[in-house]
Design an enzyme around this catalytic site. Structure first.
Site, PDB file in Angstrom:
ATOM      1  N   CYS A   1      39.608  31.694  29.191  1.00 42.47           N
ATOM      2  CA  CYS A   1      39.649  32.432  27.928  1.00 42.47           C
ATOM      3  C   CYS A   1      40.708  33.531  27.912  1.00 42.47           C
ATOM      4  O   CYS A   1      41.545  33.598  27.005  1.00 42.47           O
ATOM      5  CB  CYS A   1      38.270  32.999  27.586  1.00 42.47           C
TER       6      CYS A   1
ATOM      7  N   HIS B   1      33.898  37.263  27.418  1.00 38.81           N
ATOM      8  CA  HIS B   1      34.649  36.198  26.749  1.00 38.81           C
ATOM      9  C   HIS B   1      35.549  36.809  25.682  1.00 38.81           C
ATOM     10  O   HIS B   1      35.223  37.840  25.084  1.00 38.81           O
ATOM     11  CB  HIS B   1      33.691  35.182  26.111  1.00 38.81           C
TER      12      HIS B   1
ATOM     13  N   HIS C   1      40.078  29.609  20.969  1.00 36.76           N
ATOM     14  CA  HIS C   1      39.717  30.121  22.299  1.00 36.76           C
ATOM     15  C   HIS C   1      39.517  28.975  23.276  1.00 36.76           C
ATOM     16  O   HIS C   1      39.439  27.796  22.885  1.00 36.76           O
ATOM     17  CB  HIS C   1      38.442  30.968  22.202  1.00 36.76           C
TER      18      HIS C   1
END
Length: 337
Positions: free
Chosen positions: A252, A300, A312
């Site tokens: 990420c 995240h 993402h």
């Protein structure tokens, strides 16, 4: 015997040593120094940087603060003007029959006066003058006088009522004229501020980002955000690999680092650091290109696309993709750069 000549360099030296030569040499030196100073000043003069997107938006906000009260005042005056115009129209409807009534009454009085002036008393009145008793004649003439007086009274009553309505209407008409001017002045002011806002909006670097794998995004304001979005969207479908920063696989924070690196902005390959490397942005003010973080531990991160969507690298087994930010608890937004 040959005449000795002075060496050229000695001749020049002596020429410069003369008072006129010294003055000329000094003048040349001053000119050169002045030119150097001016040149240095020109080189050192700071260039005026173009206003940033945030600065332009701040100017638009300031203009809007001026415009909003003007709009509300304009709405207030327009509403009052509508009411007063209706009142004026209603009064006009009342005045019209009064005007007709007074005109008819005046005509009746005029006809009566004309008849007696042109032809004198009628045949019936003539008969009264010859055969009627004096008291009878006096009584008849009194009746005629009363009749004329009644006509005059009727006219006076009608005119009085009409004058009352005329007075009220005149007040309303004056108020309407004042409010119409206010409305026009406010409309002109609104138009001017509108034009200034449009001019500021026109200076905003608006672009459309269209990349396969991502939705078309309109109104991306910053060039860096535009580049980062394009780069991130081009990675849609690439696999998630723990610790990877591209170019063919990502985790990420590796994806967001890679996206902004293409725009000349370096982010650390760590969500916590990326949180601190960006400017805090409220969710209501988030723009495409901002970083959106999730969970209380900031575990995240994705690249915000607007409309509650992001691109993402979700997790192992799921490739880089576009998804809703509402699938995870949002911790906040940050704007790199």
């Amino acid at each position: 015997m040959p005449v000795a000549t002075m060496p050229p360099h000695r001749h020049d030296l002596n020429a410069s040593a003369r008072p006129g030569g010294l003055r000329r040499a000094g003048h040349r030196l001053l000119v050169l120094v002045a030119a150097a100073v001016v040149g240095a000043g020109l080189l050192a003069a700071p260039a005026h940087a173009a206003p940033t997107v945030d600065e332009i938006e701040a100017q638009i906000d300031k203009k809007w603060e001026q415009l909003e009260p003007t709009i509300e005042q304009y709405n207030k005056v327009r509403a009052q003007l509508k009411v007063n115009r209706q009142k004026s129209a209603d009064l006009q409807k009342k005045i019209e029959p009064l005007a007709l009534q007074s005109e008819l009454a005046l005509n009746r009085v005029g006809d009566l006066a004309s008849r007696y002036y042109i032809s004198g008393p009628s045949h019936d009145i003539g008969a009264l003058l010859v055969s009627a008793k004096p008291d009878t004649l006096t009584e008849q003439l009194t009746i005629l006088d009363r009749l004329a007086a009644q006509e005059r009274k009727e006219v006076e009553g009608v005119l009085a009522v009409r004058a009352k309505y005329d007075g009220e209407k005149q007040k309303l008409d004056t108020l309407i004229a004042t409010q119409t001017k206010q409305q026009n002045d406010l409309a002109a002011k609104k138009k001017q501020i509108d034009a200034e806002i449009k001019q500021l909006e026109a200076s905003m670097p608006k672009t459309t980002v269209k990349t396969a794998g991502c939705p078309t995004i309109n109104g991306v304001l910053a060039v860096a955000a535009q580049k980062a979005i394009k780069t991130a969207c081009q990675q849609v479908g690439d696999p998630y690999v723990w610790g990877a920063t591209g170019p063919n696989s990502f985790d990420c924070s590796g994806l967001t680092q890679y996206a902004y690196k293409s725009a000349g902005i370096y982010l650390t390959h760590h969500t916590g650091d990326q949180w601190n490397e960006g400017k805090a942005v409220a969710r209501a003010d988030a723009r495409p290109g901002d970083l959106v973080f999730f969970y209380s531990g900031l575990s995240h991160v994705g690249l915000y696309l607007g409309n509650n969507q992001m691109v993402h690298a979700p997790r192992a087994g799921k490739p880089v993709q576009v998804s809703s930010i509402n699938t995870m608890p949002v911790a906040g937004f940050r704007r790199p750069g």
